[in-house]
Design a protein around this motif. Sequence first.
Motif, short mmCIF file in Angstrom:
data_model
loop_
_atom_site.label_atom_id
_atom_site.label_comp_id
_atom_site.label_asym_id
_atom_site.label_seq_id
_atom_site.Cartn_x
_atom_site.Cartn_y
_atom_site.Cartn_z
N UNK A 250 -11.62 -2.65 6.68
CA UNK A 250 -10.69 -3.64 7.21
C UNK A 250 -9.63 -3.93 6.14
N UNK A 251 -8.53 -3.19 6.20
CA UNK A 251 -7.45 -3.30 5.22
C UNK A 251 -6.11 -3.45 5.92
N UNK A 252 -5.32 -4.42 5.47
CA UNK A 252 -3.96 -4.57 5.98
C UNK A 252 -3.03 -3.66 5.18
N UNK A 253 -2.47 -2.67 5.86
CA UNK A 253 -1.50 -1.75 5.27
C UNK A 253 -0.09 -2.33 5.50
N UNK A 254 0.94 -1.72 4.89
CA UNK A 254 2.31 -2.21 5.14
C UNK A 254 3.22 -1.12 5.70
N UNK A 255 2.65 0.00 6.16
CA UNK A 255 3.45 0.98 6.88
C UNK A 255 4.32 1.87 6.03
N UNK A 256 4.04 1.94 4.73
CA UNK A 256 4.88 2.71 3.81
C UNK A 256 4.02 3.70 3.04
N UNK A 257 4.54 4.92 2.87
CA UNK A 257 3.78 5.99 2.21
C UNK A 257 3.32 5.62 0.80
N UNK B 129 10.19 -3.34 0.98
CA UNK B 129 9.40 -2.50 0.09
C UNK B 129 9.82 -1.04 0.06
N UNK B 130 10.09 -0.36 1.19
CA UNK B 130 10.40 1.08 1.12
C UNK B 130 11.60 1.42 0.25
N UNK B 131 12.53 0.47 0.07
CA UNK B 131 13.67 0.72 -0.80
C UNK B 131 13.49 0.17 -2.19
N UNK B 132 12.96 -1.04 -2.28
CA UNK B 132 12.90 -1.71 -3.58
C UNK B 132 11.77 -1.18 -4.46
#
Length: 395
Positions: free
Chosen positions: A110-117, A234-237
């Motif tokens: 049960x882990x919350x991911x953030x959708x970024x590689x 997050x994907x850019x910064x």
Amino acid sequence: MTRVATGLDILFEDHDLKSKYPGNVALLCHNASVNAACTHAAFKFKEIFGPKFIKMFGPQHGFSTDAQDNMIETDHTIHPFFNIPVYSLYSETRVPDDDMLADIDHFFIDLQDIGCRMYTYVYTLTLLLEKCADKDIELIVLDRPNPVNGIDLEGNTLDLEFESFIGRHPLPVRHGLTIGELALMHQEFWAKSKANMKVVQMKHWKREMYFEDTKLPWLLPSPNIARAQSALTFPGMVLFEGTILSEGRGTVQPLEVVGHPKIKPFAFYATHLKDVIKNSDLQGFALRPMTFLPTFHKYSDWVCGGFQLHITDRSICKPWRIGQLLLRELYRYLEGDFKWIDPPYEYNYTHMPIDILNGTDKLRYWVEGNEPLEALNDFEQLDAYKMQLNTVKLY
């Protein structure tokens, strides 16, 4: 709009859990592993499974989600309340050993991911799947929302020459998958042999949803993703982790701001950056000139000039492209004061950290060569990935 029910919520609605999972139970979880009422999963597991709840595991940043930055490991411990072992999968190992897995019959994730590689929790999961492929352990992935929606894809696909713990599989930067779907993708396309795995699906989640649409509480899944907005910047910064510039760690807006003591933000914005943005095809955001004072990490107690990325229309904003553009412009502006940091990064001692983050060295050359923004189109060739994506969608 109806509130989304996560895999954890769905699991706890089942009154026959004890009979469905009669053996010993383990849980891989972190700070954000809560139900809709903000009750941590461990409390419910203890209540339901009692003495059969025998072990917990934590990913990067630890079970408590308090360890900062990359390559800061957490220790194995005994939980002071639950009185069971908590094994760290970001310690001397990223893969549980046989002793850690001993006596486990049912292993819940049960882990919350953030959708970024570049976010490591999905790789903790896929390493666990690979480790358990030849073991008599049932793996149950409790699905959670992709907080930046399950439709939009962005960025280049990882070149496996640059594989690391922030990129194990050929995913684009924004991959459009829930963590359960990513587990299915792994089993379908990347696993040498399949584990005994199932996904407990959410209810009421739709692919077009951002996290704010779910009506679920946001708890930080890692120390520097304090709010759902940060998952979209997050994907850019995150790219600035590969430079000596501050990505905002040590402030209350990490991974939403970027800065350096030599940047004069208002002058640079007014005389150059404003026009660069105006002449680009990038929309749905604003860059706000600012100064900030990190209290730890890069430039601790030094005033930094820089910018905060504000998302004004998330439906058209392309944060990965914005990050690449900022890298290119700040590389030119700072000249000799801009530097890429050297290895190691995420236990890779060979490649430049920026190349590990980008999943290629070609984007570094794009920055250094002052190449046009349109050239980024050549990196986003995602047709093959889209075909794979269609085979694993749950929603």
